[in-house]
Design a protein around this motif. Structure first.
Motif, PDB file in Angstrom:
ATOM      1  N   MET A  34       0.819  -1.203   0.000  1.00  0.00           N
ATOM      2  CA  MET A  34       0.000   0.000   0.000  1.00  0.00           C
ATOM      3  C   MET A  34       0.853   1.252   0.000  1.00  0.00           C
ATOM      4  SD  MET A  34      -2.624  -1.352   2.897  1.00  0.00           S
ATOM      5  CE  MET A  34      -3.141  -3.058   2.848  1.00  0.00           C
ATOM      6  N   TYR A  36       0.360   5.252   1.228  1.00  0.00           N
ATOM      7  CA  TYR A  36      -0.446   6.234   1.936  1.00  0.00           C
ATOM      8  C   TYR A  36       0.157   7.613   1.708  1.00  0.00           C
ATOM      9  CZ  TYR A  36      -3.068   2.784   4.694  1.00  0.00           C
ATOM     10  OH  TYR A  36      -3.906   1.768   5.094  1.00  0.00           O
ATOM     11  N   GLN A  38       0.285  11.409   3.479  1.00  0.00           N
ATOM     12  CA  GLN A  38       0.038  12.063   4.761  1.00  0.00           C
ATOM     13  C   GLN A  38       0.403  13.537   4.667  1.00  0.00           C
ATOM     14  OE1 GLN A  38       2.192  10.511   8.217  1.00  0.00           O
ATOM     15  NE2 GLN A  38       0.515  11.120   9.559  1.00  0.00           N
ATOM     16  N   ARG A  41       0.134  17.256   9.840  1.00  0.00           N
ATOM     17  CA  ARG A  41      -0.838  17.270  10.939  1.00  0.00           C
ATOM     18  C   ARG A  41      -2.155  16.562  10.584  1.00  0.00           C
ATOM     19  NH1 ARG A  41       1.072  20.223  15.103  1.00  0.00           N
ATOM     20  NH2 ARG A  41       2.850  21.545  14.639  1.00  0.00           N
ATOM     21  N   LYS A  42      -2.061  15.617   9.668  1.00  0.00           N
ATOM     22  CA  LYS A  42      -3.219  14.793   9.310  1.00  0.00           C
ATOM     23  C   LYS A  42      -2.844  13.320   9.447  1.00  0.00           C
ATOM     24  CE  LYS A  42      -5.794  18.260   7.770  1.00  0.00           C
ATOM     25  NZ  LYS A  42      -7.072  18.639   8.394  1.00  0.00           N
ATOM     26  N   GLY A  43      -3.859  12.452   9.454  1.00  0.00           N
ATOM     27  CA  GLY A  43      -3.583  11.028   9.444  1.00  0.00           C
ATOM     28  C   GLY A  43      -3.265  10.538   8.046  1.00  0.00           C
ATOM     29  N   PRO A  44      -2.612   9.378   7.916  1.00  0.00           N
ATOM     30  CA  PRO A  44      -2.330   8.803   6.591  1.00  0.00           C
ATOM     31  C   PRO A  44      -3.626   8.491   5.848  1.00  0.00           C
ATOM     32  CG  PRO A  44      -1.020   7.723   8.305  1.00  0.00           C
ATOM     33  CD  PRO A  44      -2.050   8.558   9.002  1.00  0.00           C
ATOM     34  N   LEU A  46      -5.144   6.397   2.519  1.00  0.00           N
ATOM     35  CA  LEU A  46      -4.815   5.328   1.582  1.00  0.00           C
ATOM     36  C   LEU A  46      -4.937   5.812   0.134  1.00  0.00           C
ATOM     37  CD1 LEU A  46      -4.129   2.323   1.192  1.00  0.00           C
ATOM     38  CD2 LEU A  46      -6.586   1.876   1.136  1.00  0.00           C
ATOM     39  N   LEU A  88       4.009   7.364   2.394  1.00  0.00           N
ATOM     40  CA  LEU A  88       4.414   6.212   3.191  1.00  0.00           C
ATOM     41  C   LEU A  88       4.067   4.930   2.445  1.00  0.00           C
ATOM     42  CD1 LEU A  88       2.705   7.603   6.371  1.00  0.00           C
ATOM     43  CD2 LEU A  88       5.136   7.105   6.335  1.00  0.00           C
ATOM     44  N   LYS A  98      -1.042  -6.408  11.221  1.00  0.00           N
ATOM     45  CA  LYS A  98      -0.546  -5.044  11.349  1.00  0.00           C
ATOM     46  C   LYS A  98       0.141  -4.613  10.064  1.00  0.00           C
ATOM     47  CE  LYS A  98       4.137  -5.923  13.006  1.00  0.00           C
ATOM     48  NZ  LYS A  98       5.166  -5.487  13.979  1.00  0.00           N
ATOM     49  N   LEU A  99      -0.001  -3.336   9.758  1.00  0.00           N
ATOM     50  CA  LEU A  99       0.749  -2.738   8.660  1.00  0.00           C
ATOM     51  C   LEU A  99       2.156  -2.431   9.147  1.00  0.00           C
ATOM     52  CD1 LEU A  99      -1.770  -0.164   7.153  1.00  0.00           C
ATOM     53  CD2 LEU A  99      -0.765  -2.100   5.961  1.00  0.00           C
ATOM     54  N   PHE A 101       5.173  -0.049   8.157  1.00  0.00           N
ATOM     55  CA  PHE A 101       5.384   1.137   7.345  1.00  0.00           C
ATOM     56  C   PHE A 101       6.865   1.408   7.115  1.00  0.00           C
ATOM     57  CE2 PHE A 101       1.353   3.368   6.898  1.00  0.00           C
ATOM     58  CZ  PHE A 101       0.552   2.756   7.845  1.00  0.00           C
ATOM     59  N   GLY A 102       7.140   2.037   5.978  1.00  0.00           N
ATOM     60  CA  GLY A 102       8.426   2.679   5.789  1.00  0.00           C
ATOM     61  C   GLY A 102       8.407   4.005   6.527  1.00  0.00           C
ATOM     62  N   GLY A 103       9.542   4.681   6.543  1.00  0.00           N
ATOM     63  CA  GLY A 103       9.641   5.924   7.290  1.00  0.00           C
ATOM     64  C   GLY A 103       9.010   7.122   6.598  1.00  0.00           C
TER      65      GLY A 103
ATOM     66  N   TYR B  35      -1.938   3.056  16.552  1.00  0.00           N
ATOM     67  CA  TYR B  35      -0.543   3.191  16.118  1.00  0.00           C
ATOM     68  C   TYR B  35       0.081   4.396  16.813  1.00  0.00           C
ATOM     69  CZ  TYR B  35      -1.376   0.124  12.025  1.00  0.00           C
ATOM     70  OH  TYR B  35      -1.670  -0.927  11.193  1.00  0.00           O
ATOM     71  N   GLY B  42       7.399   6.300  10.191  1.00  0.00           N
ATOM     72  CA  GLY B  42       6.096   5.741   9.889  1.00  0.00           C
ATOM     73  C   GLY B  42       5.398   5.277  11.154  1.00  0.00           C
ATOM     74  N   GLY B 107      -7.581   7.866  11.380  1.00  0.00           N
ATOM     75  CA  GLY B 107      -8.075   9.120  11.898  1.00  0.00           C
ATOM     76  C   GLY B 107      -7.000  10.187  11.840  1.00  0.00           C
TER      77      GLY B 107
END
Lengths: 111, 115
Positions: A34, A36, A38, A41-44, A46, A88, A98-99, A101-103, B35, B42, B107
């Motif tokens: 996947m 994402y 971002q 100041r927001k969530g990731p 998709l 991401l 669980k996902l 993630f990369g950095g 998370y 990430g 969220g």
């Protein structure tokens, strides 16, 4: 060694250019891939979701997965200033897991 | 369709104080995730719920962190006592895994600063 590696950037491109992003992962058990986006100041959010190897296109976005080399890519065509964000990559072994993630890679598209 | 709702959006506390975060997932999503995202990194999973059952809490520091998901809908994540290193963004996500989807929706997060 991290399970998912991603260049942190920042990657700065002029408006209209193609943005090329990539990640490498270490575990061949990952089956779902996947991307994402971002904003600050927001969530990731998709963007793209692919299963196994191959390409997937959605508008200006193309995701590629090469499981043989454990390499995933995202291309953004005709980039816009509104594409400026952190991108991401994330990998998943199975549904509901669980996902990982990369950095994240920070992208800046200059008008 | 309303997205994942989190509150508060921002929280500043002194170390050793308790703090709690609340999450309301997308309606009908039975899987809920918490998370933690440190600056420039990430998100990393803390805990995953299937309905009201915590099915993966292996990454949750149980000496100071606790979570609950009563009735399988809303969830609360608590830290007591908070430490300086807990400063991060705490993200809640949900997915409709009972419908065969692996897509996780996030969220906006709660940005915690511990001073």
């Amino acid at each position: 060694q991290k399970e998912v590696e991603q260049d942190p950037g920042p990657l700065s491109v002029p408006e209209g250019a193609i943005v090329s992003l990539n990640c490498t992962y270490s575990n061949s058990a990952f089956q779902y891939f996947m991307w994402y986006r971002q904003y600050s100041r927001k969530g990731p959010e998709l963007l793209m979701y692919t299963y196994s190897s191959g390409n997937k296109e959605d508008g200006r976005f193309t995701a590629q997965v090469d499981k043989s080399s454990k390499y995933i890519s995202l291309f953004i065509r005709d980039s816009q200033p509104s594409d400026s964000a952190t991108y991401l990559c994330a990998v998943l072994k199975a549904a509901g897991n669980k996902l990982t993630f990369g950095g994240g890679t920070r992208v800046l598209v200059k008008p | 369709e309303a997205g994942v709702v989190q509150s508060p959006r921002y929280k500043i506390i002194e170390k050793k104080q308790p703090v709690a975060f609340w999450c309301n997932p997308i309606s009908g999503h039975n899987t809920l995730y918490w998370y933690r995202q440190n600056l420039g990194q990430g998100p990393e999973l803390l805990i995953r719920y299937e309905n009201e059952e915590a099915v993966d809490d292996s990454q949750l520091p149980k000496d100071r962190f606790s979570a609950e998901r009563l009735k399988g809908v809303d969830s609360t994540l608590k830290i007591q006592p908070a430490e300086l290193g807990d400063s991060a963004v705490y993200l809640c996500a949900s997915s409709p895994t009972d419908r065969g989807s692996d897509e996780q929706y996030f969220g906006p997060g709660t940005r915690l600063t511990v001073t």
